[in-house]
Motif scaffolding. Structure first.
Motif, PDB file in Angstrom:
ATOM      1  N   ARG A  41       0.744  -7.863   0.272  1.00 21.26           N
ATOM      2  CA  ARG A  41       1.515  -7.233   0.338  1.00 21.26           C
ATOM      3  C   ARG A  41       1.758  -6.246   0.951  1.00 21.26           C
ATOM      4  O   ARG A  41       0.833  -6.042   1.720  1.00 21.26           O
ATOM      5  CB  ARG A  41       0.965  -6.234  -0.943  1.00 21.26           C
ATOM      6  CG  ARG A  41       1.294  -7.506  -2.430  1.00 21.26           C
ATOM      7  CD  ARG A  41       1.285  -6.221  -3.826  1.00 21.26           C
ATOM      8  NE  ARG A  41      -0.211  -5.292  -3.518  1.00 21.26           N
ATOM      9  CZ  ARG A  41       0.153  -3.929  -4.169  1.00 21.26           C
ATOM     10  NH1 ARG A  41       1.316  -4.117  -4.898  1.00 21.26           N
ATOM     11  NH2 ARG A  41      -1.258  -3.311  -4.169  1.00 21.26           N
ATOM     12  N   ALA A  42       2.689  -6.201   1.420  1.00 18.97           N
ATOM     13  CA  ALA A  42       3.422  -5.529   2.816  1.00 18.97           C
ATOM     14  C   ALA A  42       2.862  -3.595   2.929  1.00 18.97           C
ATOM     15  O   ALA A  42       2.294  -2.477   3.402  1.00 18.97           O
ATOM     16  CB  ALA A  42       4.577  -5.200   3.276  1.00 18.97           C
ATOM     17  N   THR A  43       2.755  -3.234   1.210  1.00 17.92           N
ATOM     18  CA  THR A  43       2.945  -1.513   0.380  1.00 17.92           C
ATOM     19  C   THR A  43       1.746  -1.141  -0.599  1.00 17.92           C
ATOM     20  O   THR A  43       2.727  -2.444  -1.296  1.00 17.92           O
ATOM     21  CB  THR A  43       4.639  -0.822   1.156  1.00 17.92           C
ATOM     22  OG1 THR A  43       5.348  -1.614  -0.540  1.00 17.92           O
ATOM     23  CG2 THR A  43       5.374  -1.186   2.231  1.00 17.92           C
ATOM     24  N   THR A  44       2.145  -0.537  -0.754  1.00 19.14           N
ATOM     25  CA  THR A  44       1.351  -0.255  -2.246  1.00 19.14           C
ATOM     26  C   THR A  44       2.651  -0.405  -3.344  1.00 19.14           C
ATOM     27  O   THR A  44       2.254  -0.972  -4.927  1.00 19.14           O
ATOM     28  CB  THR A  44       0.631   1.214  -2.071  1.00 19.14           C
ATOM     29  OG1 THR A  44       1.649   1.547  -1.923  1.00 19.14           O
ATOM     30  CG2 THR A  44      -0.052   1.039  -1.666  1.00 19.14           C
ATOM     31  N   GLY A  45       3.720  -0.364  -2.774  1.00 24.20           N
ATOM     32  CA  GLY A  45       4.471  -0.993  -3.305  1.00 24.20           C
ATOM     33  C   GLY A  45       5.283  -2.086  -3.994  1.00 24.20           C
ATOM     34  O   GLY A  45       6.102  -2.545  -4.721  1.00 24.20           O
ATOM     35  N   SER A  46       5.040  -3.252  -3.206  1.00 27.89           N
ATOM     36  CA  SER A  46       5.785  -4.326  -3.026  1.00 27.89           C
ATOM     37  C   SER A  46       5.057  -5.284  -4.450  1.00 27.89           C
ATOM     38  O   SER A  46       3.578  -5.444  -4.474  1.00 27.89           O
ATOM     39  CB  SER A  46       5.390  -4.978  -1.826  1.00 27.89           C
ATOM     40  OG  SER A  46       5.738  -4.081  -0.405  1.00 27.89           O
TER      41      SER A  46
END
Length: 171
Positions: A41-46
């Motif tokens: 995942r690219a970000t924690t929200g992805s």
């Protein structure tokens, strides 16, 4: 967040067989295999895990390209991995999966092809000679894990061995 899956590389032997079937002119398949990056995942929200191209890939207008990712996923029962193209490929180049959404079931992991996830993409751009180029190591697809349920009267006992069409009733 629930942790319900694990990405792994398929064996070199499996990857080499699948890769050369689709990219027969590759000089050093071992180098391609060694450069494979596990989805992240690219970000924690992805929600999506990016799948990276194992080598440079060109998606040409009007053609389909099958990309063996070198990846498989161990998934807990009750979950599925859905595969989609990266939104930039779709928006900029009209690239889409040939099967619209790839569905990776938990029992695919144990298939005779080691559960090798292969992603087939077509470029449907209107411009003649248009192409989308993805560099080695660049994200080109994404996978999202989704929980699912079954009916109360489900009595399925079938066993998978393969990918496309492997669960179709063969009567």
């Amino acid at each position: 967040m629930l942790k319900i899956a694990q990405f792994e590389k398929v064996s070199f032997e499996q990857f080499e067989k699948d890769w050369l079937k689709n990219f027969p002119d590759t000089q050093d398949v071992k180098a391609v295999y060694d450069s494979i990056k596990l989805p992240k995942r690219a970000t924690t929200g992805s929600a999506g895990y990016d799948f990276y191209a194992p080598a440079d890939v060109v998606f040409e207008q009007g053609k389909s390209t099958l990309v063996p990712t070198g990846i498989r996923s161990k998934i807990e029962d009750g979950w599925v991995l859905s595969i989609y193209p990266r939104s930039g490929l779709g928006f900029k180049h009209r690239c889409q999966l040939d099967n619209t959404v790839g569905i990776i079931d938990s029992d695919y992991y144990n298939s005779s092809n080691e559960g090798h996830i292969m992603i087939k993409i077509s470029c449907d751009a209107h411009d003649v000679c248009h192409k989308a180029e993805v560099g080695a190591g660049d994200g080109f697809a994404q996978g999202i894990f989704t929980q699912f349920g079954i009916t109360y009267d489900d009595d399925t006992e079938g066993v998978r061995d393969g990918g496309f069409g492997s669960t179709t009733d063969k009567k």
